[in-house]
Design a protein around this motif. Structure first.
Motif, PDB file in Angstrom:
ATOM      1  N   PHE A  89      33.707  64.460  48.854  1.00  0.00           N
ATOM      2  CA  PHE A  89      34.581  65.590  49.181  1.00  0.00           C
ATOM      3  C   PHE A  89      35.067  65.514  50.625  1.00  0.00           C
ATOM      4  CE2 PHE A  89      35.444  69.936  50.508  1.00  0.00           C
ATOM      5  CZ  PHE A  89      36.346  70.307  49.540  1.00  0.00           C
ATOM      6  N   GLN A  90      34.199  65.124  51.539  1.00  0.00           N
ATOM      7  CA  GLN A  90      34.601  65.019  52.939  1.00  0.00           C
ATOM      8  C   GLN A  90      35.640  63.922  53.146  1.00  0.00           C
ATOM      9  OE1 GLN A  90      31.373  65.212  51.930  1.00  0.00           O
ATOM     10  NE2 GLN A  90      30.121  66.221  53.458  1.00  0.00           N
ATOM     11  N   GLN A  91      35.582  62.887  52.335  1.00  0.00           N
ATOM     12  CA  GLN A  91      36.527  61.791  52.481  1.00  0.00           C
ATOM     13  C   GLN A  91      37.882  62.121  51.879  1.00  0.00           C
ATOM     14  OE1 GLN A  91      34.549  58.504  50.694  1.00  0.00           O
ATOM     15  NE2 GLN A  91      33.273  58.108  52.482  1.00  0.00           N
ATOM     16  N   THR A  92      37.904  62.872  50.798  1.00  0.00           N
ATOM     17  CA  THR A  92      39.176  63.167  50.147  1.00  0.00           C
ATOM     18  C   THR A  92      39.897  64.377  50.727  1.00  0.00           C
ATOM     19  OG1 THR A  92      38.015  64.423  48.443  1.00  0.00           O
ATOM     20  CG2 THR A  92      38.509  62.128  47.957  1.00  0.00           C
ATOM     21  N   HIS A  93      39.176  65.276  51.394  1.00  0.00           N
ATOM     22  CA  HIS A  93      39.791  66.490  51.945  1.00  0.00           C
ATOM     23  C   HIS A  93      39.407  66.703  53.418  1.00  0.00           C
ATOM     24  CE1 HIS A  93      41.005  67.610  47.921  1.00  0.00           C
ATOM     25  NE2 HIS A  93      39.761  67.447  47.501  1.00  0.00           N
ATOM     26  N   PRO A  94      39.659  65.749  54.305  1.00  0.00           N
ATOM     27  CA  PRO A  94      39.249  65.954  55.703  1.00  0.00           C
ATOM     28  C   PRO A  94      40.080  67.015  56.427  1.00  0.00           C
ATOM     29  CG  PRO A  94      40.498  63.937  55.521  1.00  0.00           C
ATOM     30  CD  PRO A  94      40.292  64.452  54.119  1.00  0.00           C
ATOM     31  N   VAL A  95      41.349  67.154  56.058  1.00  0.00           N
ATOM     32  CA  VAL A  95      42.204  68.140  56.736  1.00  0.00           C
ATOM     33  C   VAL A  95      41.781  69.558  56.354  1.00  0.00           C
ATOM     34  CG1 VAL A  95      44.579  68.940  56.999  1.00  0.00           C
ATOM     35  CG2 VAL A  95      44.101  66.507  56.877  1.00  0.00           C
ATOM     36  N   TRP A  96      41.457  69.755  55.086  1.00  0.00           N
ATOM     37  CA  TRP A  96      41.003  71.066  54.629  1.00  0.00           C
ATOM     38  C   TRP A  96      39.711  71.455  55.330  1.00  0.00           C
ATOM     39  CZ3 TRP A  96      39.552  72.276  48.858  1.00  0.00           C
ATOM     40  CH2 TRP A  96      39.400  73.647  48.721  1.00  0.00           C
ATOM     41  N   LEU A  97      38.804  70.501  55.453  1.00  0.00           N
ATOM     42  CA  LEU A  97      37.538  70.762  56.132  1.00  0.00           C
ATOM     43  C   LEU A  97      37.762  71.065  57.611  1.00  0.00           C
ATOM     44  CD1 LEU A  97      34.531  70.870  55.533  1.00  0.00           C
ATOM     45  CD2 LEU A  97      34.396  68.463  56.117  1.00  0.00           C
ATOM     46  N   SER A  98      38.689  70.362  58.244  1.00  0.00           N
ATOM     47  CA  SER A  98      38.959  70.626  59.661  1.00  0.00           C
ATOM     48  C   SER A  98      39.624  71.991  59.853  1.00  0.00           C
ATOM     49  CB  SER A  98      39.819  69.519  60.265  1.00  0.00           C
ATOM     50  OG  SER A  98      41.096  69.512  59.680  1.00  0.00           O
ATOM     51  N   PHE A  99      40.481  72.412  58.914  1.00  0.00           N
ATOM     52  CA  PHE A  99      41.067  73.751  59.007  1.00  0.00           C
ATOM     53  C   PHE A  99      40.004  74.831  58.825  1.00  0.00           C
ATOM     54  CE2 PHE A  99      45.432  72.066  58.230  1.00  0.00           C
ATOM     55  CZ  PHE A  99      46.004  72.640  59.344  1.00  0.00           C
ATOM     56  N   ALA A 100      39.036  74.605  57.956  1.00  0.00           N
ATOM     57  CA  ALA A 100      37.955  75.577  57.777  1.00  0.00           C
ATOM     58  C   ALA A 100      37.117  75.684  59.054  1.00  0.00           C
ATOM     59  CB  ALA A 100      37.080  75.181  56.598  1.00  0.00           C
ATOM     60  N   CYS A 101      36.828  74.547  59.672  1.00  0.00           N
ATOM     61  CA  CYS A 101      36.085  74.571  60.947  1.00  0.00           C
ATOM     62  C   CYS A 101      36.918  75.233  62.038  1.00  0.00           C
ATOM     63  CB  CYS A 101      35.702  73.156  61.357  1.00  0.00           C
ATOM     64  SG  CYS A 101      34.498  72.396  60.273  1.00  0.00           S
ATOM     65  N   GLY A 102      38.211  74.947  62.049  1.00  0.00           N
ATOM     66  CA  GLY A 102      39.095  75.580  63.030  1.00  0.00           C
ATOM     67  C   GLY A 102      39.179  77.081  62.841  1.00  0.00           C
ATOM     68  N   ALA A 103      39.152  77.537  61.595  1.00  0.00           N
ATOM     69  CA  ALA A 103      39.182  78.975  61.335  1.00  0.00           C
ATOM     70  C   ALA A 103      37.926  79.653  61.868  1.00  0.00           C
ATOM     71  CB  ALA A 103      39.330  79.232  59.836  1.00  0.00           C
ATOM     72  N   LYS A 104      36.779  78.998  61.700  1.00  0.00           N
ATOM     73  CA  LYS A 104      35.542  79.570  62.241  1.00  0.00           C
ATOM     74  C   LYS A 104      35.576  79.587  63.768  1.00  0.00           C
ATOM     75  CE  LYS A 104      32.672  80.918  59.756  1.00  0.00           C
ATOM     76  NZ  LYS A 104      32.680  82.308  59.308  1.00  0.00           N
TER      77      LYS A 104
END
Length: 115
Positions: A89-104
């Protein structure tokens, strides 16, 4: 596969998985309790007028996005003790994960401003 062997040390452990679940439950509880307490204090009739502050209008969508993102992340990336399983999941959706971290981070920085 040398990079994969080096990455094995950085995969998610069960302890961090449960801590992330706890943080998700805490964030959801805070959102629900705020609405419940405002309705209890001002009544359901005045709830919307009291809740529509600039802080809530800004933070609620950010918090909702990060809650949904972390929930999807938790459901799709369960930790495994098998050394052959890669965190897909981290490899296929890195931008989504970074936006979630950015939101926090945005929520944290806005909290520090005490607006």
């Amino acid at each position: 596969t040398v990079g994969f062997r080096l990455r094995q040390e950085r995969t998610m452990w069960w302890k961090s998985y449960f801590v992330l679940w706890f943080c998700w439950c805490k964030s959801l509880t805070v959102q629900i309790l705020e609405i419940v307490m405002l309705s209890r204090q001002y009544g359901v009739r005045h709830l919307f007028a009291k809740w529509m502050t600039p802080w809530n209008v800004t933070i609620f969508p950010v918090e909702a996005f990060s809650l949904v993102s972390v929930l999807v992340f938790l459901v799709k990336s369960k930790p495994s003790d098998d050394p052959e399983v890669e965190p897909a999941f981290q490899q296929t959706h890195p931008v989504w994960l970074s936006f979630a971290c950015g939101a926090k981070w945005f929520e944290f920085l806005m909290s520090l401003l005490c607006i």
